[in-house]
Design an enzyme around this catalytic site. Sequence first.
Site, short mmCIF file in Angstrom:
data_model
loop_
_atom_site.label_atom_id
_atom_site.label_comp_id
_atom_site.label_asym_id
_atom_site.label_seq_id
_atom_site.Cartn_x
_atom_site.Cartn_y
_atom_site.Cartn_z
N GLN A 137 0.90 -1.17 0.00
CA GLN A 137 0.00 0.00 0.00
C GLN A 137 0.93 1.21 0.00
O GLN A 137 1.50 1.55 1.04
CB GLN A 137 -0.91 -0.03 1.23
CG GLN A 137 -1.66 1.27 1.51
CD GLN A 137 -2.52 1.73 0.34
OE1 GLN A 137 -3.24 0.94 -0.27
NE2 GLN A 137 -2.43 3.00 0.00
N CYS A 138 1.10 1.84 -1.16
CA CYS A 138 2.12 2.89 -1.28
C CYS A 138 1.62 4.30 -1.06
O CYS A 138 2.41 5.18 -0.68
CB CYS A 138 2.80 2.80 -2.64
SG CYS A 138 3.85 1.33 -2.77
N GLU A 139 0.36 4.57 -1.36
CA GLU A 139 -0.12 5.94 -1.15
C GLU A 139 -0.11 6.21 0.35
O GLU A 139 -0.52 5.31 1.11
CB GLU A 139 -1.54 6.09 -1.70
CG GLU A 139 -1.94 7.55 -1.84
CD GLU A 139 -3.34 7.74 -2.45
OE1 GLU A 139 -4.11 6.77 -2.49
OE2 GLU A 139 -3.64 8.86 -2.85
N PRO A 266 -5.89 -1.66 5.19
CA PRO A 266 -6.27 -0.51 6.02
C PRO A 266 -7.24 0.48 5.39
O PRO A 266 -7.72 1.38 6.07
CB PRO A 266 -4.92 0.17 6.30
CG PRO A 266 -4.04 -0.22 5.16
CD PRO A 266 -4.50 -1.58 4.72
N GLU A 271 -6.96 2.60 -5.53
CA GLU A 271 -7.14 2.63 -6.99
C GLU A 271 -5.91 2.20 -7.77
O GLU A 271 -5.53 2.86 -8.74
CB GLU A 271 -7.55 4.05 -7.39
CG GLU A 271 -6.50 5.15 -7.14
CD GLU A 271 -6.52 5.78 -5.76
OE1 GLU A 271 -7.01 5.14 -4.81
OE2 GLU A 271 -6.03 6.93 -5.64
N HIS A 295 -16.16 4.66 -6.68
CA HIS A 295 -15.12 5.61 -6.32
C HIS A 295 -13.77 5.20 -6.92
O HIS A 295 -13.10 6.01 -7.57
CB HIS A 295 -15.04 5.71 -4.79
CG HIS A 295 -13.99 6.63 -4.28
ND1 HIS A 295 -14.25 7.93 -3.92
CD2 HIS A 295 -12.66 6.45 -4.08
CE1 HIS A 295 -13.12 8.51 -3.52
NE2 HIS A 295 -12.14 7.63 -3.60
N GLU A 296 -13.39 3.96 -6.71
CA GLU A 296 -12.07 3.53 -7.21
C GLU A 296 -12.04 3.53 -8.73
O GLU A 296 -11.02 3.87 -9.34
CB GLU A 296 -11.70 2.15 -6.65
CG GLU A 296 -11.71 2.04 -5.12
CD GLU A 296 -10.99 3.15 -4.38
OE1 GLU A 296 -10.07 3.76 -4.94
OE2 GLU A 296 -11.38 3.44 -3.23
N HIS A 299 -11.31 6.97 -9.99
CA HIS A 299 -9.89 7.35 -9.93
C HIS A 299 -9.14 7.01 -11.23
O HIS A 299 -8.05 7.53 -11.45
CB HIS A 299 -9.20 6.62 -8.78
CG HIS A 299 -9.26 7.32 -7.46
ND1 HIS A 299 -8.81 8.61 -7.28
CD2 HIS A 299 -9.68 6.90 -6.25
CE1 HIS A 299 -8.96 8.95 -6.01
NE2 HIS A 299 -9.49 7.92 -5.35
N GLU A 318 -8.95 13.26 -4.65
CA GLU A 318 -10.07 12.69 -3.89
C GLU A 318 -11.37 13.49 -4.01
O GLU A 318 -12.45 12.92 -4.01
CB GLU A 318 -9.67 12.51 -2.42
CG GLU A 318 -8.52 11.53 -2.21
CD GLU A 318 -8.78 10.12 -2.72
OE1 GLU A 318 -9.94 9.75 -2.96
OE2 GLU A 318 -7.78 9.37 -2.89
N ASP A 375 0.29 10.88 6.35
CA ASP A 375 -0.61 9.95 7.07
C ASP A 375 -1.35 10.67 8.21
O ASP A 375 -2.48 10.33 8.53
CB ASP A 375 0.18 8.77 7.65
CG ASP A 375 0.52 7.71 6.60
OD1 ASP A 375 -0.14 7.67 5.54
OD2 ASP A 375 1.46 6.92 6.85
N TYR A 383 -11.77 15.02 0.49
CA TYR A 383 -12.87 14.33 -0.18
C TYR A 383 -14.11 15.23 -0.21
O TYR A 383 -14.66 15.53 -1.25
CB TYR A 383 -13.25 13.04 0.57
CG TYR A 383 -12.21 11.95 0.54
CD1 TYR A 383 -11.08 12.02 1.33
CD2 TYR A 383 -12.37 10.83 -0.26
CE1 TYR A 383 -10.13 11.00 1.33
CE2 TYR A 383 -11.43 9.81 -0.28
CZ TYR A 383 -10.31 9.90 0.52
OH TYR A 383 -9.38 8.90 0.50
N ARG A 568 -9.71 -2.03 8.84
CA ARG A 568 -9.91 -0.86 7.97
C ARG A 568 -9.92 0.38 8.85
O ARG A 568 -10.71 0.47 9.81
CB ARG A 568 -11.25 -1.05 7.24
CG ARG A 568 -11.62 0.08 6.31
CD ARG A 568 -12.93 -0.26 5.60
NE ARG A 568 -13.38 0.85 4.79
CZ ARG A 568 -14.55 0.87 4.15
NH1 ARG A 568 -15.38 -0.17 4.24
NH2 ARG A 568 -14.90 1.91 3.44
N LYS A 570 -11.02 3.36 8.63
CA LYS A 570 -12.27 4.11 8.75
C LYS A 570 -13.11 3.63 9.94
O LYS A 570 -13.81 4.42 10.57
CB LYS A 570 -13.07 3.95 7.45
CG LYS A 570 -14.42 4.61 7.48
CD LYS A 570 -15.19 4.37 6.19
CE LYS A 570 -16.55 5.06 6.26
NZ LYS A 570 -17.38 4.75 5.08
#
Length: 614
Positions: A137-139, A266, A271, A295-296, A299, A318, A375, A383, A568, A570
């Site tokens: 997960q790079c972003e 997470p 995307e 949503h994805e 992107h 976003e 982060d 968003y 996750r 959220k």
Amino acid sequence: MFEVDPNSQANLGEIATEHVHLDLAVDFAGRKLIGTATHRLAAIATAREVVLDTAHLNIKGARLLNADQSSVALEIDTSTVHSIYGTALRLPLPEPVSAGQSISVEIDYETSPDSGAIQFLTPEQTLGKSQPYLFTQCEEIHARSLLPCQDSPSVKLSYSANIRVPKPLTALMSAIATGSHDDGDSTVYSFKQQITIPSYLIALVVGNLVSAKISDRCAVWSEPENIDACAWEFAEMETILQTAEEVISPYLWGRYDLLVLPPSFPYGGMENPCLTFVTPTLLAGDRSLTDVIAHEIAHSWSGNLVTAKNWEHFWLNEGWTTFFERKIVGRLNGEDARQLSCVIGEGDLLESVEFYGKDSPLTALVPQLDGVDPDDAYSTVPYDKGAHLLYYLEQLLGGPSVFEPYMRAYIQAFQGRSISTFDWKSHLFDYFAENEPTKIELLNNMEWDKWLTEPGMPPIGNHYDERPQKACLDLADRWMKAARESAYDQFSPADIATFSTMQRVIFLTRLAEAAPLQPDTLAAIDSTYALTGYRNCEVRFSWLVLALKSNYMAVADAVVDMLSAQGRMKYTRPLYRLLHACPDGRSLAEETFLRLRNFYHPICARMVEKDLGL
Ligand code: BES
Ligand code: ZN
């Protein structure tokens, strides 16, 4: 002062990566990847060195590759270390390269178990229990712990890769798979991403993976144990993709596949090009959470074709994507569904602004991130403040018939590029000056500083249609009235039977705004609607938030269950925070987190740790 990107130490003004080739072997026992990254770089100005971002990498050697296949070893300088942005890898060049010239640099390296981009799972942490698993997960700025790179979204590159994995595992990347071959106990998988992308979209997954075909260009991937459930839940992905193409423009990436990850993923979704990653918490059994897929998919245009130049302009990714997502949802499920989604977004925005404080610089649409860890800055502000601005502009400028041609022109104008809010705004003015000159006055009269750089709620509210949420708010009001008289027998499951998932969330969120509620009221709500064991995670989460805000510890086991079953952020971060804030929940929150820490993704674990002050 930074020139291009406050969150990268690369010499972005001098040289730019055009292509990266990765040759990596997966070492599950050592929890690391081992191999080489080869960069083709083009000088923009005279460059005497190449400076790349790294974090938690072990750099073993670097060479300049000559056209005749010979190579020159490069000196390695890793003395510049930043506590947030990692270690700059400086490679002084034997002679300077001048603007327009290209060079190739090959770097031997290993990742380490501390690489924030990679989560290794033991077989016990997978559904099948027999094979290990890893995903990246790079972003936003974790690509630098997967490979040495110019880890800035201002740079766009194509990439190719060969990934060696132990049999019988499968590797997938955010690219088109171009084949595989056997090599003893290993399989080597090859990939190509020919469209140029920012480093944060490089992604890899390795595990016991199988696929189910949805259409000629869409498939779902997961472990074999839940592939049928995944194929059923996401059967509409081709239809959503076609709707996105109608709203925006033809899909350019070839394949659109979906990977359903293990529960510690997470985010709701990520995307990654050609292969969106999603949380298994979307498996609601009723296809009601596919707005995340919309949503994805969106992107694929906003974010992946038109990319924010640095993380201060994250809203261009976003905010635009949330706006497109709601357009797609509106086309698929009706305008009422879009209005509800906007109303929920507005509530989320208000909550974020209250959480950070209305004067907090992080609530600006375009925040300043010099010295900040992205982060830490992550919230719903880009968003929902972003989508709020675009919705406002759509109304102001004459509605969809005027705005939709504009939004297509925006994508067309910038696809393939990385841009700033300034670029976006000047295109907006240029477009309307040329195509709708009578509207330019409206744009000139806007208080742009308030919209873009000042903290807090947007300067002007939007009028969303109140009707789709009326029944939810009325039901919540009836419950509050009933609470005063303990008159609960007027309620039955039929009250919410025709509500959509979003309407159920709105109902519960309205009650949570009135929290604390009394234990007898909460017990009656739970027994009427059977919320504690509710399968749909959005609804279950909204219920647990309401209960925790009321210090209703009868849900403690259910909260711990949800914290153990998924990671996750959220859901996980608010549940820990709220449990921790309950007079009787503090030690339960801490004990639960310490017990589950290794289950969570490293980013999630770090954020919860900060939230709880551990
Ligand atoms: N690109 C984001 C996920 C992300 C953002 C990862 C920043 C790392 C840093 C993704 O598109 C996203 O926004 N996911 C949302 C779902 C969406 C429906 C709002 C999520 O994960 O909740
Ligand atoms: Zn997104």
